[in-house]
Structures are given as structure tokens and as C-alpha cells.
Write an enzyme that holds these catalytic residues in place. Sequence first.
Site, PDB file in Angstrom:
ATOM      1  N   CYS A  82     -22.054   7.359   0.184  1.00 16.79           N
ATOM      2  CA  CYS A  82     -23.189   8.067  -0.016  1.00 16.79           C
ATOM      3  C   CYS A  82     -23.727   8.726   1.182  1.00 16.79           C
ATOM      4  O   CYS A  82     -23.510   8.306   2.254  1.00 16.79           O
ATOM      5  CB  CYS A  82     -24.322   6.808  -0.111  1.00 16.79           C
ATOM      6  SG  CYS A  82     -26.098   7.179  -0.322  1.00 16.79           S
ATOM      7  N   CYS A  85     -26.871   6.881   3.074  1.00  9.31           N
ATOM      8  CA  CYS A  85     -26.633   5.805   4.034  1.00  9.31           C
ATOM      9  C   CYS A  85     -25.121   5.201   4.246  1.00  9.31           C
ATOM     10  O   CYS A  85     -25.152   4.444   4.945  1.00  9.31           O
ATOM     11  CB  CYS A  85     -27.436   4.836   3.285  1.00  9.31           C
ATOM     12  SG  CYS A  85     -26.726   4.097   1.801  1.00  9.31           S
ATOM     13  N   CYS A 130     -27.162   4.878  -5.507  1.00 12.61           N
ATOM     14  CA  CYS A 130     -26.866   4.130  -4.555  1.00 12.61           C
ATOM     15  C   CYS A 130     -27.546   2.584  -4.621  1.00 12.61           C
ATOM     16  O   CYS A 130     -28.757   2.877  -4.532  1.00 12.61           O
ATOM     17  CB  CYS A 130     -26.777   4.791  -3.212  1.00 12.61           C
ATOM     18  SG  CYS A 130     -26.395   3.847  -1.819  1.00 12.61           S
ATOM     19  N   CYS A 133     -29.437   2.260  -0.773  1.00 10.80           N
ATOM     20  CA  CYS A 133     -30.626   3.063  -0.438  1.00 10.80           C
ATOM     21  C   CYS A 133     -31.341   3.737  -1.650  1.00 10.80           C
ATOM     22  O   CYS A 133     -32.638   4.312  -1.481  1.00 10.80           O
ATOM     23  CB  CYS A 133     -30.258   4.287   0.446  1.00 10.80           C
ATOM     24  SG  CYS A 133     -29.349   5.742  -0.368  1.00 10.80           S
ATOM     25  N   CYS A 153     -20.067  11.050 -13.152  1.00  6.44           N
ATOM     26  CA  CYS A 153     -20.129  12.713 -13.241  1.00  6.44           C
ATOM     27  C   CYS A 153     -21.395  12.515 -11.859  1.00  6.44           C
ATOM     28  O   CYS A 153     -22.555  12.348 -12.021  1.00  6.44           O
ATOM     29  CB  CYS A 153     -20.862  13.233 -14.288  1.00  6.44           C
ATOM     30  SG  CYS A 153     -20.942  14.928 -14.303  1.00  6.44           S
TER      31      CYS A 153
END
Length: 164
Positions: A82, A85, A130, A133, A153
Amino acid sequence: MKISAVLIVLTLLTGCKGVSQEKDMVKNEGQKQSKSFKVEKTETEWKAELTDAEFYVLRKAATENPFTSELLDNKKKGTYVCAGCGTPLFKSDTKFDSGTGWPSFYQEIEGNVGYDVDYKIGYKRTEEHCATCGGHLGHVFEDGPAPTGLRHCINGVALNFVED
């Protein structure tokens, strides 16, 4: 006889489910519940840490233009994390060329990706974020390759790549 006909018509009309009710249902189902995540920051803090493009995608659920991600043609071994984070989200060995213009994966790292229902374009889609976060990643579709049949995707700007 006329009273019976009127009663039947009224019963039918009140028993029918109108289209406007369906739109309200879809609208309500599509609204996100307030969730808490391990990493929580104010909008000002996110803006200070992310690029404009990262902020727009991760925090405002935007979509980057297709075929613009530097990660689209990345063939190196490693982990996609991510951009907000650093949580590991996808392994490079699950990445495939979907031809859609966005990095695509057939499997996420279990427990690190969360899901919501999204009706933003008028029909139901499964949105991915995510799990640490809450940053918007993209959407998952059921038209991917074996073994899962899924196509995650993902907006490339929502990811950073950590080479093995």
C-alpha cells in the site's frame, strides 16, 4: 362489483415494489459504513504524506487513467504494498497481464485487503481497500485466470513495489 374491482386494484398497487424503492435500496447499500482502521490520519496528514495522485486515488476513491502506471509492466519479483501505509497487498507471482491498463492480480495477500460494495457507476461492483489504512485500491472482478478466477484490478498509484 365495482367495490371489489377497486379493492383488487388497490391491493395490487400497494403490494407492488416500485422502482424508486429499489434506487433507495441501492443508494443505501452503497453507502460506506464508518470503519476504523489500524492506521488513521486526518485529511491534512494524508495530503502531507501522499502525492496528489496517491491522495486522490487512496483517500478519494478515484481511478487513475489506464496504461499510465509505472508498475503495469513491472516483471520483477517482490511484493506490492500500500502506498499509504506500506501493508503488503499482492505478491508479484500472482500478477498477470489483463490487458485492461491497470496492474492486475489473481490473488491478494489474505487478510490485508478489505472489500466493500460500490454502486458509483450505476451497478454493483466489489471495491477493494487496504485493510490497514482503508485506502482505495481498485475493484475485483470474476473474470481472472485460474486458480482463483479473480481479477484484482488495482490502481498502480495506490501501490509501491518492494523488490525481493
